[in-house]
Design an enzyme around this catalytic site. Sequence first.
Site, PDB file in Angstrom:
ATOM      1  N   HIS A   1       0.862  -1.172   0.000  1.00 26.12           N
ATOM      2  CA  HIS A   1       0.000   0.000   0.000  1.00 26.12           C
ATOM      3  C   HIS A   1       0.900   1.224   0.000  1.00 26.12           C
ATOM      4  O   HIS A   1       1.996   1.194   0.544  1.00 26.12           O
ATOM      5  CB  HIS A   1      -0.862  -0.006   1.269  1.00 26.12           C
ATOM      6  CG  HIS A   1      -2.081   0.859   1.164  1.00 26.12           C
ATOM      7  ND1 HIS A   1      -3.265   0.394   0.650  1.00 26.12           N
ATOM      8  CD2 HIS A   1      -2.292   2.147   1.492  1.00 26.12           C
ATOM      9  CE1 HIS A   1      -4.158   1.369   0.668  1.00 26.12           C
ATOM     10  NE2 HIS A   1      -3.586   2.446   1.177  1.00 26.12           N
TER      11      HIS A   1
ATOM     12  N   ASP B   1     -14.534   2.403   5.939  1.00 28.59           N
ATOM     13  CA  ASP B   1     -13.438   3.205   5.377  1.00 28.59           C
ATOM     14  C   ASP B   1     -13.851   3.842   4.059  1.00 28.59           C
ATOM     15  O   ASP B   1     -13.493   4.992   3.784  1.00 28.59           O
ATOM     16  CB  ASP B   1     -12.175   2.355   5.183  1.00 28.59           C
ATOM     17  CG  ASP B   1     -11.062   3.201   4.584  1.00 28.59           C
ATOM     18  OD1 ASP B   1     -10.652   4.179   5.246  1.00 28.59           O
ATOM     19  OD2 ASP B   1     -10.643   2.941   3.443  1.00 28.59           O
TER      20      ASP B   1
ATOM     21  N   ARG C   1     -13.425  12.409   3.787  1.00 25.28           N
ATOM     22  CA  ARG C   1     -12.148  13.071   4.119  1.00 25.28           C
ATOM     23  C   ARG C   1     -11.576  13.784   2.906  1.00 25.28           C
ATOM     24  O   ARG C   1     -11.001  14.865   3.017  1.00 25.28           O
ATOM     25  CB  ARG C   1     -11.136  12.030   4.626  1.00 25.28           C
ATOM     26  CG  ARG C   1     -11.371  11.594   6.055  1.00 25.28           C
ATOM     27  CD  ARG C   1     -10.495  10.389   6.403  1.00 25.28           C
ATOM     28  NE  ARG C   1      -9.090  10.658   6.258  1.00 25.28           N
ATOM     29  CZ  ARG C   1      -8.180   9.741   5.901  1.00 25.28           C
ATOM     30  NH1 ARG C   1      -8.519   8.504   5.668  1.00 25.28           N
ATOM     31  NH2 ARG C   1      -6.926  10.072   5.790  1.00 25.28           N
TER      32      ARG C   1
ATOM     33  N   SER D   1      -7.338   3.934   8.414  1.00 23.77           N
ATOM     34  CA  SER D   1      -7.853   3.684   7.070  1.00 23.77           C
ATOM     35  C   SER D   1      -7.044   2.568   6.390  1.00 23.77           C
ATOM     36  O   SER D   1      -7.604   1.600   5.873  1.00 23.77           O
ATOM     37  CB  SER D   1      -7.768   4.986   6.267  1.00 23.77           C
ATOM     38  OG  SER D   1      -7.890   4.747   4.897  1.00 23.77           O
TER      39      SER D   1
ATOM     40  N   LYS E   1      -8.173  -1.844   6.131  1.00 22.61           N
ATOM     41  CA  LYS E   1      -8.311  -2.514   4.835  1.00 22.61           C
ATOM     42  C   LYS E   1      -7.323  -3.668   4.698  1.00 22.61           C
ATOM     43  O   LYS E   1      -7.631  -4.712   4.150  1.00 22.61           O
ATOM     44  CB  LYS E   1      -8.055  -1.514   3.695  1.00 22.61           C
ATOM     45  CG  LYS E   1      -9.217  -0.581   3.456  1.00 22.61           C
ATOM     46  CD  LYS E   1      -8.910   0.400   2.352  1.00 22.61           C
ATOM     47  CE  LYS E   1      -7.841   1.374   2.743  1.00 22.61           C
ATOM     48  NZ  LYS E   1      -7.924   2.687   2.156  1.00 22.61           N
TER      49      LYS E   1
HETATM   50  N1  URA Z   1      -4.344   5.610   1.813  1.00 22.94           N
HETATM   51  C1  URA Z   1      -5.427   5.110   2.452  1.00 22.94           C
HETATM   52  O1  URA Z   1      -5.875   4.005   2.155  1.00 22.94           O
HETATM   53  N2  URA Z   1      -5.986   5.818   3.401  1.00 22.94           N
HETATM   54  C2  URA Z   1      -5.538   7.023   3.765  1.00 22.94           C
HETATM   55  O2  URA Z   1      -6.104   7.597   4.652  1.00 22.94           O
HETATM   56  C3  URA Z   1      -4.425   7.556   3.100  1.00 22.94           C
HETATM   57  C4  URA Z   1      -3.842   6.817   2.118  1.00 22.94           C
END
Ligand code: URA
Length: 408
Positions: free
Chosen positions: A81, A160, A167, A182, A186
């Site tokens: 990620h 999320d 957001r 967040s 995930k």
């Molecule tokens: N990536 C995400 O999945 N969430 C965030 O809040 C910022 C970057």
Amino acid sequence: MIVDIINKKRLGQELSYKELDTFFNGYLEGRVKDYQMSSLLMAICINGMTEEEVFSLTKIFIDSGDRLDLSFIDDVVVDKHSTGGVGDKTTLIIAPIVASLGIPILKMSGRGLGYTGGTIDKLESIPGYRIDLSDEEVMKQVQNIDIVITGQTASLAPMDKQIYALRDVTGTVSSVPLIAVSIMSKKIAGGADKILIDVKVGNGALLQTIEEAEELSQLMKKIGAIYQKEVQTMISDMNTPLGYCIGNSLEVMEAIRILKGEEMGNNLTKLCIDLSTELVCMAKGVLPSDAQDMVMESLRSGAAYQKFVELVKAQHGDLSKISVSRKTKIMKANTTGTIQEISAIKLGELSVSLGAGRTAKEDSIDYGVGIELLKQVGDKVKKGEGIAKIYYSKPVRLQNFNDIFLIK
Ligand code: URA
């Protein structure tokens, strides 16, 4: 009362699990309104969260949906990620490299956030590409071809999905605890065994300082430990955009050139090689030098590109139909000298204004617009020489864009 919870956070007090649960699940069920959630998110941005609050909120996010059970796959399943940047198409390159080496990678990606692009928006620029696979389809595909890049399935951390979109348009993206919750909710729900997170710092990233990046890294590792997941982080620069292209179709086309081994020397390729190497080390337990050799061979042999083609086909995309806007303008250097800086944030803002990103939740994306850099930091340019090509569909005023490049 909902407003009492907002007031408590405004005063910098710690919220209990029950208060967070009431507020956030109330939002999901429609009892808490967008404006109340926006207000609490802003109070969190300003006053932060304790670790206990972060752990509670992560659990609430995870429990808002299902958790994928990948235990039927014998190999170690990895996930990566990025906290997001300008021109960040690393997933499109890293996932096929790693999968081509027989390492299953299951990546549920997000949409753009603020001026940072999102992998799902980029993939949707490939006509037909499905980003809405079901849990069953995800599991079948990862077992069959070792690679999936899809949107968050509807059942995974749905909290999320809602909060992320809010957001994005309420100035509440740059919060270390909210980013940690967040991302980690995930990642835990996604079921991978080992997770690598690219934490970006700089003017084109959500975080501006190394201290914040380190704080986020530590927090995500602590959350991972609670769920028995190995989490590694790599902090990388985001003052200069990654690679040459910003904009959805343009970025997919650039990723393809790298997967074909055609662009080996730039900052994007180097970062992708480093991140892939780390993932191979994590999954196979080999030495970094051996892992890097495997990664380079995957690029050289075309195996990474073939895996990308296999992925796109499996998800019904048609690479022959990807297109960019035919309307283009060349941006010219306003002086002679060497390019000292290319501002990632200003390019990110420009790409959003062209239509490559969103300014409101409901905005649609113009996949064919964006910016192609014709020069990089360190290049010498003459006054009047082309430094960037703008792909647009609505009128643009180029004279406003001279401050993107610092030429001396
Ligand atoms: N990536 C995400 O999945 N969430 C965030 O809040 C910022 C970057």
